[in-house]
Scaffold this active site. Sequence first.
Site, mmCIF file in Angstrom:
data_model
loop_
_atom_site.group_PDB
_atom_site.id
_atom_site.type_symbol
_atom_site.label_atom_id
_atom_site.label_comp_id
_atom_site.label_asym_id
_atom_site.label_seq_id
_atom_site.Cartn_x
_atom_site.Cartn_y
_atom_site.Cartn_z
ATOM 1 N N GLU A 60 3.755 0.591 -3.686
ATOM 2 C CA GLU A 60 4.789 0.706 -2.653
ATOM 3 C C GLU A 60 5.112 2.164 -2.320
ATOM 4 O O GLU A 60 5.127 2.564 -1.153
ATOM 5 C CB GLU A 60 6.085 0.004 -3.110
ATOM 6 C CG GLU A 60 6.073 -1.504 -3.006
ATOM 7 C CD GLU A 60 5.392 -2.207 -4.157
ATOM 8 O OE1 GLU A 60 4.731 -1.536 -4.978
ATOM 9 O OE2 GLU A 60 5.517 -3.439 -4.232
ATOM 10 N N GLU A 81 5.208 -9.149 -7.972
ATOM 11 C CA GLU A 81 6.597 -9.635 -7.967
ATOM 12 C C GLU A 81 6.628 -11.165 -8.022
ATOM 13 O O GLU A 81 7.455 -11.758 -8.721
ATOM 14 C CB GLU A 81 7.326 -9.129 -6.718
ATOM 15 C CG GLU A 81 7.476 -7.610 -6.724
ATOM 16 C CD GLU A 81 8.258 -7.100 -5.525
ATOM 17 O OE1 GLU A 81 7.697 -7.117 -4.403
ATOM 18 O OE2 GLU A 81 9.418 -6.716 -5.695
HETATM 19 C C1 1HE Z 1 -4.042 -6.637 4.121
HETATM 20 C C2 1HE Z 1 -3.418 -6.355 2.904
HETATM 21 C C3 1HE Z 1 -2.018 -6.200 2.883
HETATM 22 C C4 1HE Z 1 -5.535 -6.526 2.552
HETATM 23 N N1 1HE Z 1 -1.367 -6.333 4.058
HETATM 24 N N2 1HE Z 1 -3.344 -6.749 5.243
HETATM 25 N N3 1HE Z 1 -0.347 -3.837 -0.787
HETATM 26 C C5 1HE Z 1 -1.279 -2.876 -0.833
HETATM 27 O O1 1HE Z 1 -1.058 -1.718 -0.577
HETATM 28 C C6 1HE Z 1 -2.681 -3.359 -1.146
HETATM 29 C C7 1HE Z 1 -3.554 -3.241 0.090
HETATM 30 N N4 1HE Z 1 -4.842 -3.905 -0.075
HETATM 31 C C8 1HE Z 1 -5.869 -3.353 -0.776
HETATM 32 O O2 1HE Z 1 -5.764 -2.349 -1.431
HETATM 33 C C9 1HE Z 1 -7.189 -4.065 -0.676
HETATM 34 O O3 1HE Z 1 -7.179 -4.896 0.488
HETATM 35 C C10 1HE Z 1 -7.541 -4.948 -1.906
HETATM 36 C C11 1HE Z 1 -7.856 -4.050 -3.091
HETATM 37 C C12 1HE Z 1 -6.435 -5.926 -2.259
HETATM 38 C C13 1HE Z 1 -8.798 -5.808 -1.585
HETATM 39 O O4 1HE Z 1 -9.843 -4.931 -1.125
HETATM 40 P P1 1HE Z 1 -11.073 -5.571 -0.318
HETATM 41 O O5 1HE Z 1 -12.063 -4.460 -0.090
HETATM 42 O O6 1HE Z 1 -11.551 -6.805 -1.013
HETATM 43 O O7 1HE Z 1 -10.475 -6.100 1.083
HETATM 44 P P2 1HE Z 1 -10.064 -5.262 2.393
HETATM 45 O O8 1HE Z 1 -11.292 -5.015 3.233
HETATM 46 O O9 1HE Z 1 -9.261 -4.054 2.029
HETATM 47 O O10 1HE Z 1 -9.077 -6.262 3.113
HETATM 48 C C14 1HE Z 1 -9.539 -7.424 3.799
HETATM 49 C C15 1HE Z 1 -8.575 -7.669 4.927
HETATM 50 O O11 1HE Z 1 -7.279 -7.952 4.389
HETATM 51 C C16 1HE Z 1 -8.396 -6.450 5.825
HETATM 52 O O12 1HE Z 1 -8.075 -6.919 7.119
HETATM 53 P P3 1HE Z 1 -9.233 -7.016 8.258
HETATM 54 O O13 1HE Z 1 -8.527 -7.620 9.421
HETATM 55 O O14 1HE Z 1 -9.674 -5.592 8.465
HETATM 56 O O15 1HE Z 1 -10.339 -7.875 7.675
HETATM 57 C C17 1HE Z 1 -7.151 -5.799 5.253
HETATM 58 O O16 1HE Z 1 -6.468 -5.009 6.198
HETATM 59 C C18 1HE Z 1 -6.335 -7.010 4.892
HETATM 60 N N5 1HE Z 1 -5.346 -6.733 3.870
HETATM 61 N N6 1HE Z 1 -4.377 -6.291 1.941
HETATM 62 C C19 1HE Z 1 -2.025 -6.599 5.188
HETATM 63 N N7 1HE Z 1 -1.332 -5.965 1.787
HETATM 64 C C20 1HE Z 1 8.410 -7.412 -0.885
HETATM 65 S S1 1HE Z 1 7.996 -5.825 -0.913
HETATM 66 C C21 1HE Z 1 6.433 -5.708 -1.616
HETATM 67 C C22 1HE Z 1 5.763 -4.471 -1.127
HETATM 68 C C23 1HE Z 1 4.291 -4.499 -1.382
HETATM 69 O O17 1HE Z 1 3.734 -5.486 -1.744
HETATM 70 S S2 1HE Z 1 3.493 -3.029 -1.100
HETATM 71 C C24 1HE Z 1 1.849 -3.322 -1.578
HETATM 72 C C25 1HE Z 1 0.992 -3.635 -0.395
#
Ligand code: 1HE
Length: 259
Positions: A135, A115
């Site tokens: 989402e 976005e």
């Molecule tokens: C996060 C987020 C996040 C990572 N919010 N904490 N977005 C999603 O559904 C995408 C979610 N993220 C992923 O699928 C993956 O993190 C990635 C593919 C982007 C990257 O994977 P990777 O293996 O490099 O990293 P990771 O181990 O998954 O994440 C590292 C840390 O970032 C981990 O936290 P930690 O404390 O355990 O180290 C994750 O929890 C954190 N993290 N992505 C919170 N999105 C205005 S409305 C819009 C609505 C949306 O955008 S919905 C889509 C949300």
Amino acid sequence: MTIPGLPASLEYQRDGEIAIVHLARVAKRNALDDETVRGIETLFRNLPDDVRAVVIAARGDHFSAGLDLASLTATTPIDSLRRSQLWYRAFELIQFGNVPVIAALHGAVIGGGLELAAAAHIRVADATAYYALPEAQRGIFVGGGGSVRISRIIGAHRMMDLMLTGRIYSADEGHAVGLSGYLVDAGAAETRAIELAKHVATVPPLSTYGILHAIPRNAEADPATGYVLENLMAAMASGDPAAQERIAAFLAGRAAKIK
Ligand code: 1HE
């Protein structure tokens, strides 16, 4: 040169007439929390007058993992409405400000990250970029203007497919549907975006105004209204000294040919 009030998750630099902004919340894959989105609002509201183009890029392996999902725990509908209003304000400042904004994309460009990219005027992606709107898989909905902007870029039918199935577009697939206007080798997006920014910064301000403000509105307007707005814009621009100088230079054989 800095802009007061920016959070640590946003790095701001100048390179002559252009500004380069990096999402810098690498440990959370540049997930967009309220502080970061407020920072984007602050930055674009307070952009110095001598900035002529902006590049938005990101540190780490990913552009952005979208909304920080931690901000949705124990949230109420009114909290979510207000959060979306914050995103709308911040991204409108990008789309309808006075300077061209170029997004340099790599790795995950997911949800709210897409976005944000969709609010930019030009998108440059590298070969590692991939796009998703998960989402609905999480039981939520886009809330950063995506249903308005992304659907206009790729078509409502493709956006519905992305959201319903959770499918992922590769860099090539995203490029084919218009999510990027430029597709470059892995690691080259930011450099290319900066080159483009330096070039678009040379477009005179009245032409830039017409491009940023008249084109998207005319794309939505009824044709009769669109012609009037275009007519006024064209008359304003061609009477500008910047245009007169450039046209005289071409007629005198001093300007580049288009080939
Ligand atoms: C996060 C987020 C996040 C990572 N919010 N904490 N977005 C999603 O559904 C995408 C979610 N993220 C992923 O699928 C993956 O993190 C990635 C593919 C982007 C990257 O994977 P990777 O293996 O490099 O990293 P990771 O181990 O998954 O994440 C590292 C840390 O970032 C981990 O936290 P930690 O404390 O355990 O180290 C994750 O929890 C954190 N993290 N992505 C919170 N999105 C205005 S409305 C819009 C609505 C949306 O955008 S919905 C889509 C949300």
